[in-house]
Design an enzyme around this catalytic site. Structure first.
Site, PDB file in Angstrom:
ATOM      1  N   LYS A  14      47.420  45.371  46.683  1.00 47.55           N
ATOM      2  CA  LYS A  14      47.433  44.622  48.234  1.00 47.55           C
ATOM      3  C   LYS A  14      47.428  43.122  47.746  1.00 47.55           C
ATOM      4  O   LYS A  14      48.102  42.391  48.321  1.00 47.55           O
ATOM      5  CB  LYS A  14      46.500  45.054  49.091  1.00 47.55           C
ATOM      6  N   ARG A  90      35.838  44.337  54.752  1.00 47.31           N
ATOM      7  CA  ARG A  90      35.484  45.809  54.123  1.00 47.31           C
ATOM      8  C   ARG A  90      34.401  46.640  54.686  1.00 47.31           C
ATOM      9  O   ARG A  90      34.336  47.593  54.214  1.00 47.31           O
ATOM     10  CB  ARG A  90      35.069  45.434  52.546  1.00 47.31           C
ATOM     11  N   ARG A 129      45.146  46.742  34.231  1.00 47.68           N
ATOM     12  CA  ARG A 129      45.143  45.514  34.584  1.00 47.68           C
ATOM     13  C   ARG A 129      43.984  44.783  33.806  1.00 47.68           C
ATOM     14  O   ARG A 129      43.845  43.625  33.435  1.00 47.68           O
ATOM     15  CB  ARG A 129      44.975  44.890  36.089  1.00 47.68           C
ATOM     16  N   ARG A 131      40.713  43.913  34.062  1.00 46.02           N
ATOM     17  CA  ARG A 131      39.916  42.836  34.350  1.00 46.02           C
ATOM     18  C   ARG A 131      38.413  43.136  33.873  1.00 46.02           C
ATOM     19  O   ARG A 131      38.220  44.052  33.553  1.00 46.02           O
ATOM     20  CB  ARG A 131      39.895  42.661  35.904  1.00 46.02           C
ATOM     21  N   ARG A 142      33.364  51.065  42.653  1.00 44.00           N
ATOM     22  CA  ARG A 142      34.113  50.279  43.543  1.00 44.00           C
ATOM     23  C   ARG A 142      34.714  51.359  44.663  1.00 44.00           C
ATOM     24  O   ARG A 142      34.669  50.975  45.746  1.00 44.00           O
ATOM     25  CB  ARG A 142      34.861  49.329  42.986  1.00 44.00           C
TER      26      ARG A 142
HETATM   27  P1  AMP Z   1      38.090  42.165  44.757  1.00 44.01           P
HETATM   28  O1  AMP Z   1      38.549  41.131  43.852  1.00 44.01           O
HETATM   29  O2  AMP Z   1      38.604  42.187  46.145  1.00 44.01           O
HETATM   30  O3  AMP Z   1      38.169  43.453  43.923  1.00 44.01           O
HETATM   31  O4  AMP Z   1      36.470  41.868  45.081  1.00 44.01           O
HETATM   32  C1  AMP Z   1      35.632  41.615  43.799  1.00 44.01           C
HETATM   33  C2  AMP Z   1      34.184  41.909  44.272  1.00 44.01           C
HETATM   34  O5  AMP Z   1      34.045  40.901  45.081  1.00 44.01           O
HETATM   35  C3  AMP Z   1      33.996  42.992  44.847  1.00 44.01           C
HETATM   36  O6  AMP Z   1      33.549  44.034  43.777  1.00 44.01           O
HETATM   37  C4  AMP Z   1      32.625  42.431  45.535  1.00 44.01           C
HETATM   38  O7  AMP Z   1      31.511  42.516  44.786  1.00 44.01           O
HETATM   39  C5  AMP Z   1      33.071  41.001  46.106  1.00 44.01           C
HETATM   40  N1  AMP Z   1      33.885  41.134  47.617  1.00 44.01           N
HETATM   41  C6  AMP Z   1      35.036  40.978  47.594  1.00 44.01           C
HETATM   42  N2  AMP Z   1      35.250  41.146  48.969  1.00 44.01           N
HETATM   43  C7  AMP Z   1      34.012  41.498  49.541  1.00 44.01           C
HETATM   44  C8  AMP Z   1      33.804  41.580  50.959  1.00 44.01           C
HETATM   45  N3  AMP Z   1      34.588  41.695  51.867  1.00 44.01           N
HETATM   46  N4  AMP Z   1      32.551  41.813  51.124  1.00 44.01           N
HETATM   47  C9  AMP Z   1      31.582  41.609  50.113  1.00 44.01           C
HETATM   48  N5  AMP Z   1      31.879  41.561  48.837  1.00 44.01           N
HETATM   49  C10 AMP Z   1      33.075  41.313  48.494  1.00 44.01           C
END
Ligand code: AMP
Length: 185
Positions: A14, A90, A129, A131, A142
Site C-alpha cells: 500500500k 488502524r 524488504r 527493514r 504486526r
Molecule cells: P508502518 O510503517 O505503517 O508499518 O508503521 C510502523 C509502526 O508505526 C507500527 O508498527 C506502529 O508502531 C506505528 N504506527 C503506524 N501507524 C500507526 C497507527 N495508525 N496507530 C498507531 N501506531 C501506528
C-alpha cells in the site's frame, strides 16, 4: 481532487501504491509510519515515546497519532488539494477520531481503498524488504495486531458504503490500474 484512506495489512504494497498514485495525480500523501520514523530519527519528545511501541510492533497511542494526522492535514492544505492517508486509521477508535477531525476541518472521505493480499505472501514480502523492524517475530506480531485492530475498521467503512476492495496480488503496474479504476481516477 480526492480524499482517500489506503488500508491493507503490513507488506501489502500500500505504501508503494499510495506513492505512485500521489505522484501521478499530485495528491498530498500522508504516511503516518514515515512521520513516526522521522520523529524517532530526530529524537523528538514524540519520537522517544513512539519508539517504545514501534520497537515491539505495537500501536502508538491514539492521542499521539491523531495529533500528528490533524497537523499533517492542515499542513498539506487537504481542503484544496485532497489527500491520501496511509497507515491511519488502524483501529475503530482512530476511524471515529478521523471522522471527527475531518468534520472540524470541513472535510469528508470520498473512498477507502483496501488492498487485499494473503498472509503467506505478506510474510514473504516483508522479509524481503529487510527493514529493521521486519524480523519474523515482529512481522507475526504486526499481522496479529493488524487483524485484531483493523478488521473492525474495514467493516466500519464497508457499512458506510465507501470501501473499495482491490486485489493486491500481481505486478505493481497491474495493481495500480486496479486502484485507479476503483478510485475513478
Ligand atoms: P508502518 O510503517 O505503517 O508499518 O508503521 C510502523 C509502526 O508505526 C507500527 O508498527 C506502529 O508502531 C506505528 N504506527 C503506524 N501507524 C500507526 C497507527 N495508525 N496507530 C498507531 N501506531 C501506528
Amino acid at each position: 481532487m480526492i480524499k482517500v484512506v489506503f488500508l491493507g495489512p503490513p507488506g501489502a504494497g500500500k505504501g508503494t501504491q499510495a506513492k505512485i498514485i500521489s505522484q501521478k495525480y499530485n495528491i498530498p500523501l500522508i504516511v503516518l509510519g514515515d512521520i513516526l520514523r522521522e520523529a524517532v530519527k530526530n529524537q523528538t519528545e514524540l519520537g522517544k515515546i513512539a519508539k517504545k511501541y514501534m520497537d515491539k510492533g505495537e500501536l502508538v497511542p491514539d492521542e499521539i497519532v491523531c495529533k500528528i494526522i490533524k497537523e499533517a492535514l492542515i499542513k498539506v492544505n487537504a481542503k484544496e488539494r485532497g489527500f491520501i492517508l496511509d497507515g491511519f486509521p488502524r483501529t475503530l477508535e482512530q476511524a471515529k477520531a478521523l471522522e471527527k477531525m475531518l468534520k472540524e476541518l470541513d472535510l469528508s472521505l470520498d473512498k477507502v481503498l483496501f488492498l487485499d493480499v494473503p498472509d503467506e505472501e505478506l510474510i514473504k514480502r516483508m522479509l524481503a524488504r529487510g527493514r529493521e523492524d521486519d524480523t519474523v517475530d515482529i512481522i507475526k506480531n504486526r499481522l496479529k495486531v493488524y487483524y485484531e485492530k483493523t478488521t473492525p475498521v474495514i467493516n466500519y467503512y464497508e457499512e458506510k458504503g465507501i470501501l473499495e476492495k482491490v486485489d493486491g496480488l500481481g505486478d505493481v503496474d497491474k495493481v495500480t490500474l486496479r486502484i485507479e479504476k476503483a478510485l475513478g481516477l
